[in-house]
Design an enzyme around this catalytic site. Structure first.
Site, PDB file in Angstrom:
ATOM      1  N   GLU A  40       0.816  -1.204   0.000  1.00 28.66           N
ATOM      2  CA  GLU A  40       0.000   0.000   0.000  1.00 28.66           C
ATOM      3  C   GLU A  40       0.858   1.267   0.000  1.00 28.66           C
ATOM      4  O   GLU A  40       0.555   2.244  -0.691  1.00 28.66           O
ATOM      5  CB  GLU A  40      -0.950  -0.004   1.203  1.00 28.66           C
ATOM      6  CG  GLU A  40      -2.086  -0.987   1.095  1.00 28.66           C
ATOM      7  CD  GLU A  40      -1.669  -2.429   1.335  1.00 28.66           C
ATOM      8  OE1 GLU A  40      -2.411  -3.351   0.919  1.00 28.66           O
ATOM      9  OE2 GLU A  40      -0.587  -2.644   1.945  1.00 28.66           O
ATOM     10  N   HIS A  57     -12.030  -6.299   7.173  1.00 28.80           N
ATOM     11  CA  HIS A  57     -12.742  -6.015   5.929  1.00 28.80           C
ATOM     12  C   HIS A  57     -14.030  -5.246   6.200  1.00 28.80           C
ATOM     13  O   HIS A  57     -15.006  -5.381   5.458  1.00 28.80           O
ATOM     14  CB  HIS A  57     -13.054  -7.321   5.168  1.00 28.80           C
ATOM     15  CG  HIS A  57     -11.837  -8.065   4.736  1.00 28.80           C
ATOM     16  ND1 HIS A  57     -11.195  -8.950   5.556  1.00 28.80           N
ATOM     17  CD2 HIS A  57     -11.135  -8.037   3.564  1.00 28.80           C
ATOM     18  CE1 HIS A  57     -10.145  -9.460   4.916  1.00 28.80           C
ATOM     19  NE2 HIS A  57     -10.090  -8.913   3.703  1.00 28.80           N
TER      20      HIS A  57
END
Length: 286
Positions: A19, A90
């Site tokens: 990321e 998530h």
């Protein structure tokens, strides 16, 4: 959509799962005049890139001064929010962590048509934009989206439904929860409730919110992310500062609880119709 086939692998490509590297690479592209649209697979995994957002992208134009250098056109998309079974990694809604940072724009659409207009506006912006997409809407929100290109102005809230007794302010997926709660409250309590979609969470449209609250005298702010230090806290504080003498009741906030998203508790964490309905009723009965 076969974008790589249509536009070529030099423009559309996968990256390593880093990321920090994804966002850093996108910043470099934007600094060279490109219009990179990067994607973090889930917003839950954006934290290794936090330094790139805060210390590089957000400060770039300020640091460049009179040179005119900027990383406008940088857009980072990231699916966010609960889907009912995402658990710890998530289900997160980290938008408020970024709304504290000058130099960034933070956007969250509520529907496909809104997403297209806001995304094209984000790409055209001279500021780096975090574009958060409530992933539960990928399979739930259906509407006709115009084929032609169009933009929805950033930092512009929308009055989704007009009313005169209470203002409900939200963004993203909870707007649908608010709509259901409003329908029930209007039927049961014989009131007229205004619903406002922030759309851009930072810098947000203060004037539309203040005008609405000055008209109705009551406000309820709803979001899925944690209630503590959330977007709703900033909205509520601004209403207290700029519309205090118009208020008939304290501003109500409805948000996710200040805890992590446990799998079996997920449905209890996310604001539901009952919690929003109760907040509307409280402010009317104050």
């Amino acid at each position: 959509m076969n974008l790589a086939t249509e536009f070529g692998s030099e423009r559309v490509f996968n990256t390593p799962l880093s990321e920090q590297g994804i966002v850093g690479f996108a910043i470099g592209c934007a600094a060279q005049g490109m219009k990179p649209v990067a994607e973090i697979q889930f917003a839950d995994y954006v934290y290794p890139a936090f330094d790139q957002f805060v210390n590089e992208a957000a400060k770039w134009r300020y640091r460049e001064g009179a040179t005119g250098g900027n990383v406008g056109g940088l857009v980072v998309r990231m699916p966010c929010g609960s889907v009912g079974h995402g658990a710890l990694y998530h289900s997160q809604s980290p938008e408020s962590l970024f709304t504290h940072v000058p130099g960034l724009r933070v956007v969250m659409p509520r529907s496909p048509a809104q997403a297209k207009g806001l995304l094209l506006a984000a790409i055209a912006s001279n500021d780096p934009v975090l574009f958060l997409e409530p992933k539960i809407l990928y399979r739930a929100a259906v509407e006709q989206v115009p084929i032609e290109a169009y933009q929805i102005r950033l930092s512009s809230a929308e009055i989704v439904k007009e009313g005169k007794d209470v203002t409900v302010i939200s963004y993203g997926h909870p707007l649908y929860t608010c709509s259901a709660a409003i329908a029930a409250a209007e039927k049961d309590l014989d009131v007229s409730i205004e619903l406002v979609d922030l759309r851009t969470l930072y810098p947000w449209d203060r004037s539309t919110i203040i005008q609405s609250v000055r008209k109705t005298g009551r406000a309820v702010v709803v979001h899925e992310s944690m209630i503590n230090a959330g977007v709703g806290a900033e909205v509520a504080a601004t209403i207290q500062e700029d519309a205090f003498l118009f208020l008939e009741a304290p501003v109500q906030r409805v948000g996710g609880w200040a805890t992590h998203m446990g799998l079996i508790f997920e449905k209890f964490n996310v604001p539901d119709v009952t919690r929003v309905y109760d907040a509307i009723k409280r402010t009317l009965e104050y």
